[in-house]
Design a protein around this motif. Structure first.
Motif, PDB file in Angstrom:
ATOM      1  N   GLU A   1      -7.300   2.701  -1.695  1.00 28.76           N
ATOM      2  CA  GLU A   1      -6.936   2.586  -3.093  1.00 28.76           C
ATOM      3  C   GLU A   1      -6.350   1.014  -3.300  1.00 28.76           C
ATOM      4  O   GLU A   1      -6.702   0.548  -4.006  1.00 28.76           O
ATOM      5  N   ALA A   2      -5.528   0.734  -2.213  1.00 30.63           N
ATOM      6  CA  ALA A   2      -4.937  -0.838  -2.161  1.00 30.63           C
ATOM      7  C   ALA A   2      -6.380  -1.845  -2.011  1.00 30.63           C
ATOM      8  O   ALA A   2      -6.095  -2.769  -2.995  1.00 30.63           O
TER       9      ALA A   2
ATOM     10  N   ARG B   1     -10.114  -5.250  -8.063  1.00 30.80           N
ATOM     11  CA  ARG B   1      -9.849  -5.526  -9.510  1.00 30.80           C
ATOM     12  C   ARG B   1      -9.321  -6.848  -9.716  1.00 30.80           C
ATOM     13  O   ARG B   1      -9.433  -7.331 -10.906  1.00 30.80           O
ATOM     14  N   ASN B   2      -8.299  -7.208  -8.808  1.00 28.52           N
ATOM     15  CA  ASN B   2      -7.507  -8.514  -9.303  1.00 28.52           C
ATOM     16  C   ASN B   2      -8.265  -9.677  -8.715  1.00 28.52           C
ATOM     17  O   ASN B   2      -7.473 -10.859  -8.689  1.00 28.52           O
TER      18      ASN B   2
ATOM     19  N   SER C   1      -9.219  -1.391  -3.537  1.00 30.20           N
ATOM     20  CA  SER C   1      -9.759  -1.414  -4.905  1.00 30.20           C
ATOM     21  C   SER C   1      -8.834  -2.241  -5.581  1.00 30.20           C
ATOM     22  O   SER C   1      -9.300  -3.087  -6.693  1.00 30.20           O
ATOM     23  N   VAL C   2      -7.542  -2.155  -5.550  1.00 27.28           N
ATOM     24  CA  VAL C   2      -6.462  -2.953  -6.423  1.00 27.28           C
ATOM     25  C   VAL C   2      -6.820  -4.422  -6.121  1.00 27.28           C
ATOM     26  O   VAL C   2      -6.839  -5.282  -7.223  1.00 27.28           O
TER      27      VAL C   2
ATOM     28  N   LYS D   1       6.238  -2.534  -8.733  1.00 26.17           N
ATOM     29  CA  LYS D   1       5.107  -1.457  -8.753  1.00 26.17           C
ATOM     30  C   LYS D   1       5.615   0.012  -8.417  1.00 26.17           C
ATOM     31  O   LYS D   1       6.222   0.073  -7.821  1.00 26.17           O
TER      32      LYS D   1
ATOM     33  N   CYS E   1       0.855  -1.040  -0.233  1.00 26.02           N
ATOM     34  CA  CYS E   1       0.014  -0.007   0.093  1.00 26.02           C
ATOM     35  C   CYS E   1       0.804   1.330   0.143  1.00 26.02           C
ATOM     36  O   CYS E   1       2.119   1.195   0.683  1.00 26.02           O
TER      37      CYS E   1
END
Ligand code: PLP
Length: 389
Positions: free
Chosen positions: A118-119, A125-126, A121-122, A351, A102
């Motif tokens: 944000e982390a 998504r995955n 939501s990553v 990343k 994060c």
């Protein structure tokens, strides 16, 4: 000038009383698994206002025990800030789970609620099977635990606080470690930390089932049978570890814990002094100042980390560190972003975490330890003035 020895960025504070406690433990019947372990755990519960303390071999095993207590396994994911000591991420890997790094706030180095969202939501998504979040009170400054907790509740995530930097702090009226918002707090008693036992660590929790699981796991997961099956009998249903802390170490811990408030206020005084002295050097140097006293009632300062704009200064950090070392001042960088370590880039690819990278480029930790003299602090400030002007 001061004597020739090099000023470290941090060090222990051991006195005659500590030595007496340890000597007494050495002469007692139990060097390990004895009464001083329980006594230290009781004292630690009282100090942190938590229900259970599990002492263990170090801060890394404390993190691993918390991961084991929640049953982390292969295929699970845990969110960890990139600016922390390696141990925070490594403990997740010990349990077979994966680390989702994060980003942090570029000026405090802390995981913010937005960075956590944000982390998450990553992860979504995955399609990662997200289980937990480990937050870090970097340098001693507490993260916004209340907001992180709200997010974790919403997403059904366990919140583990790596509080290795923050023992002695007070957050919203409760000691760090109280577990009002977190499921676990983990601590280290390495010599540079707030109190020391040489090597040592602890986990606090308010949940009995977690406490019981961690107690078993720190000693081979040996389950003692009922007395009528024989006092000598035990079962082992899954693998555990030897993560115990000895009575000798706990003796030192008991003695050190008596002095912690004194340690914390000495560090507070030094930090205030540093902050006042560096005012003149703005805008090159940013000191750790912006603390909302209504929320963070006391900071157990572990590190004095400043942000230096090395580009504006037209000097590299490397160069400044070398020059300071020549003057007898050892500085340190906390930390190289963990997500850029070869082990993790091999596993997850490289990343981009812009906040972490910006914080990393500017951060420098200056000497801070309880026995540091005002003259030594003034010397550090003078040398930095000279080298940067
Ligand atoms: C010191 C530290 C640890 C590890 O503690 P050890 O006792 O050295 O194993 C983990 N996390 C953070 C943030 C630390 O500073």
């Amino acid at each position: 000038m001061i004597d020739k020895k090099v000023l470290p960025y941090g060090r222990q504070d051991i006195d005659e009383e500590d030595i007496k406690y340890v000597a007494a433990a050495l002469g007692s019947d139990f060097l390990t698994t004895g009464p001083l372990v329980e006594k230290f755990e009781e004292d630690f519960c009282k100090y942190t206002n938590s229900k259970f303390t599990i002492s263990c071999s170090n801060g890394t095993s404390a993190l691993h025990l918390a991961c084991l207590a929640i049953g982390l396994k292969k295929g699970d994911w845990v969110i960890v800030p990139s600016i922390t000591f390696l141990a925070t991420a490594n403990a997740v890997r010990f349990s077979g789970a994966e680390v989702l790094f994060c980003d942090v706030d570029e000026s405090s180095g802390l995981m913010t609620p937005n960075a956590l969202r944000e982390a998450i939501s990553v992860a979504k998504r995955n399609n990662f099977r997200l289980k937990a979040v480990i937050s870090v009170h970097l340098t001693g400054k507490p993260v916004d635990l209340a907001s992180l907790k709200t997010i974790c509740d919403l997403e059904k995530l366990i919140l583990i606080s790596d509080s290795c930097h923050a023992l002695g702090g007070v957050y919203r009226g409760s000691p760090i470690g109280a577990c009002n918002y977190e499921d676990f707090n983990t601590f280290s008693f390495h010599p540079v930390k707030a109190i020391t036992t040489g090597e040592g660590g602890a986990v606090t929790t308010n949940k009995k089932e977690y406490a019981e699981k961690m107690k078993l796991m720190r000693s081979h997961n040996m389950e003692r049978k009922k007395p009528n099956n024989g006092w000598w009998a035990y079962d082992m249903h899954s693998l555990g570890y030897n993560y115990r802390m000895s009575d000798v170490q706990c003796a030192l811990g008991i003695s050190q814990l008596k002095k912690i408030d004194n340690f914390v206020s000495k560090r507070e005084t030094l930090v205030k002094f540093y902050n006042s002295k560096f005012g003149k050097l703005a805008p090159f140097i940013k000191t750790p100042k912006n603390i909302d006293r209504k929320v963070i009632n006391r900071v157990g300062w572990h590190l004095y980390s400043v942000l230096i704009d090395f580009d504006k200064l037209k000097m590299s950090r490397e160069n400044l560190m070398k020059k300071l070392l020549d003057k007898g001042i050892r500085t340190q960088v906390h930390y190289i972003p963990v997500h850029t370590q070869p082990y993790y880039t091999t596993r997850y690819g490289l990343k981009t975490l812009p906040g972490s990278n910006k914080y990393f480029r500017k951060t420098l930790s200056l000497p801070l330890f309880t026995q540091m003299k005002v003259a030594e602090l003034e010397y550090v400030v003078e040398q930095i003035y000279d080298l940067t002007s």
